[in-house]
Design an enzyme around this catalytic site. Structure first.
Site, PDB file in Angstrom:
ATOM      1  N   PHE A   1       0.853  -1.188   0.000  1.00  0.00           N
ATOM      2  CA  PHE A   1       0.000   0.000   0.000  1.00  0.00           C
ATOM      3  C   PHE A   1       0.888   1.239   0.000  1.00  0.00           C
ATOM      4  CE2 PHE A   1      -2.239   3.399   2.273  1.00  0.00           C
ATOM      5  CZ  PHE A   1      -3.386   3.495   1.497  1.00  0.00           C
ATOM      6  N   GLY A   2       0.656   2.149  -0.946  1.00  0.00           N
ATOM      7  CA  GLY A   2       1.414   3.410  -1.023  1.00  0.00           C
ATOM      8  C   GLY A   2       0.487   4.584  -0.749  1.00  0.00           C
ATOM      9  N   TYR A   3       0.956   5.541   0.059  1.00  0.00           N
ATOM     10  CA  TYR A   3       0.113   6.691   0.415  1.00  0.00           C
ATOM     11  C   TYR A   3       0.831   8.021   0.161  1.00  0.00           C
ATOM     12  CZ  TYR A   3       3.231   6.349   4.376  1.00  0.00           C
ATOM     13  OH  TYR A   3       4.374   6.261   5.136  1.00  0.00           O
ATOM     14  N   GLY A   4       2.103   7.962  -0.249  1.00  0.00           N
ATOM     15  CA  GLY A   4       2.893   9.178  -0.487  1.00  0.00           C
ATOM     16  C   GLY A   4       3.452   9.116  -1.895  1.00  0.00           C
ATOM     17  N   SER A   5       4.782   9.228  -2.004  1.00  0.00           N
ATOM     18  CA  SER A   5       5.377   9.214  -3.347  1.00  0.00           C
ATOM     19  C   SER A   5       5.132   7.890  -4.065  1.00  0.00           C
ATOM     20  CB  SER A   5       6.879   9.497  -3.265  1.00  0.00           C
ATOM     21  OG  SER A   5       7.551   8.421  -2.654  1.00  0.00           O
TER      22      SER A   5
ATOM     23  N   GLU B   1      13.218   3.758   0.364  1.00  0.00           N
ATOM     24  CA  GLU B   1      12.495   4.206   1.571  1.00  0.00           C
ATOM     25  C   GLU B   1      13.373   4.121   2.827  1.00  0.00           C
ATOM     26  OE1 GLU B   1       9.315   5.442   1.311  1.00  0.00           O
ATOM     27  OE2 GLU B   1       9.501   5.131  -0.839  1.00  0.00           O
TER      28      GLU B   1
HETATM   29  C1  SIN Z   1       4.591   5.823   0.594  1.00  0.00           C
HETATM   30  O1  SIN Z   1       4.492   6.531  -0.399  1.00  0.00           O
HETATM   31  O2  SIN Z   1       3.780   4.877   0.779  1.00  0.00           O
HETATM   32  C2  SIN Z   1       5.686   6.010   1.590  1.00  0.00           C
HETATM   33  C3  SIN Z   1       6.156   7.406   1.768  1.00  0.00           C
HETATM   34  C4  SIN Z   1       6.811   8.012   0.560  1.00  0.00           C
HETATM   35  O3  SIN Z   1       7.664   7.364  -0.062  1.00  0.00           O
HETATM   36  O4  SIN Z   1       6.505   9.155   0.223  1.00  0.00           O
END
Ligand code: SIN
Length: 191
Positions: free
Chosen positions: A24-28, A99
């Site tokens: 699951f990704g929530y940012g980049s 990460e």
């Molecule tokens: C994410 O995107 O899930 C982790 C945080 C990021 O890399 O910005």
């Protein structure tokens, strides 16, 4: 805990016998998809909110002038929307490096748009990592973002691309959108 999490993550989860796993990704990870995936689906996780409370020394800032990027903070009842990818476990050899600035892999349950669920992994930078900055006003966060830049580009690009992706996903992340509007005022004031 040391800020570089590569070794911590390598020891964290045994992928033996697993061909594919959901991430699951929530940012980049929503908009910078520089890794192979088998399937991609909008999803959400419950009990977490997105916050620009993590420093970036390696991507969107430098050790001398860190940027701010998102992590997840527990908040009962909250729903965080993002993008889920079904990936081969080999992908984590790369993602653990990407990460590495404080993020650890945790197990999570994600819900897809059709209401079905899957177990998978999510990168979270917890409060005990050295790059955790914590709370600040959204105006101050926007000022820090406006002035930071790193090897992956300006911190403002991270924020603006994330805000654009969240709108496309239908996420009403007030925190991100408030920082975005402060950033636009900082930019206008500088002109
Ligand atoms: C994410 O995107 O899930 C982790 C945080 C990021 O890399 O910005």
């Amino acid at each position: 805990m040391s800020v570089n999490t590569i070794e911590h993550n390598r020891k964290r989860f045994n992928f033996e016998g697993i061909d594919a796993i959901w991430l699951f990704g929530y940012g980049s990870l929503i908009y910078k998809v520089d890794f192979p995936f088998l399937e991609k689906r909008p999803a959400s996780i419950r009990g977490w909110v997105r916050r620009f409370w993590q420093a970036s020394h390696d991507h969107r800032g430098t050790p001398e002038a860190p940027g701010r990027v998102v992590t997840l903070i527990e908040q009962p009842g909250a729903v965080c929307k993002g993008m889920a990818y079904r990936v081969s476990p080999h992908v984590f050899e790369y993602l653990d490096v990407r990460e590495k600035n404080g993020y650890l892999r945790f197990s999570t349950t994600m819900t897809f748009d059709d209401g079905s669920h899957a177990e998978g992994l999510v990168y979270i930078a917890t409060e005990d990592n050295e790059a955790f900055l914590g709370e600040a006003s959204e105006a101050d966060i926007a000022r820090q973002i406006a002035s930071a830049t790193g090897p992956s580009g300006p911190n403002s690009e991270y924020l603006l691309r994330l805000a654009e992706s969240l709108r496309a996903l239908g996420d009403d992340c007030a925190h991100t959108f408030t920082i975005e509007s402060h950033l636009r005022s900082v930019d206008n004031a500088d002109r």
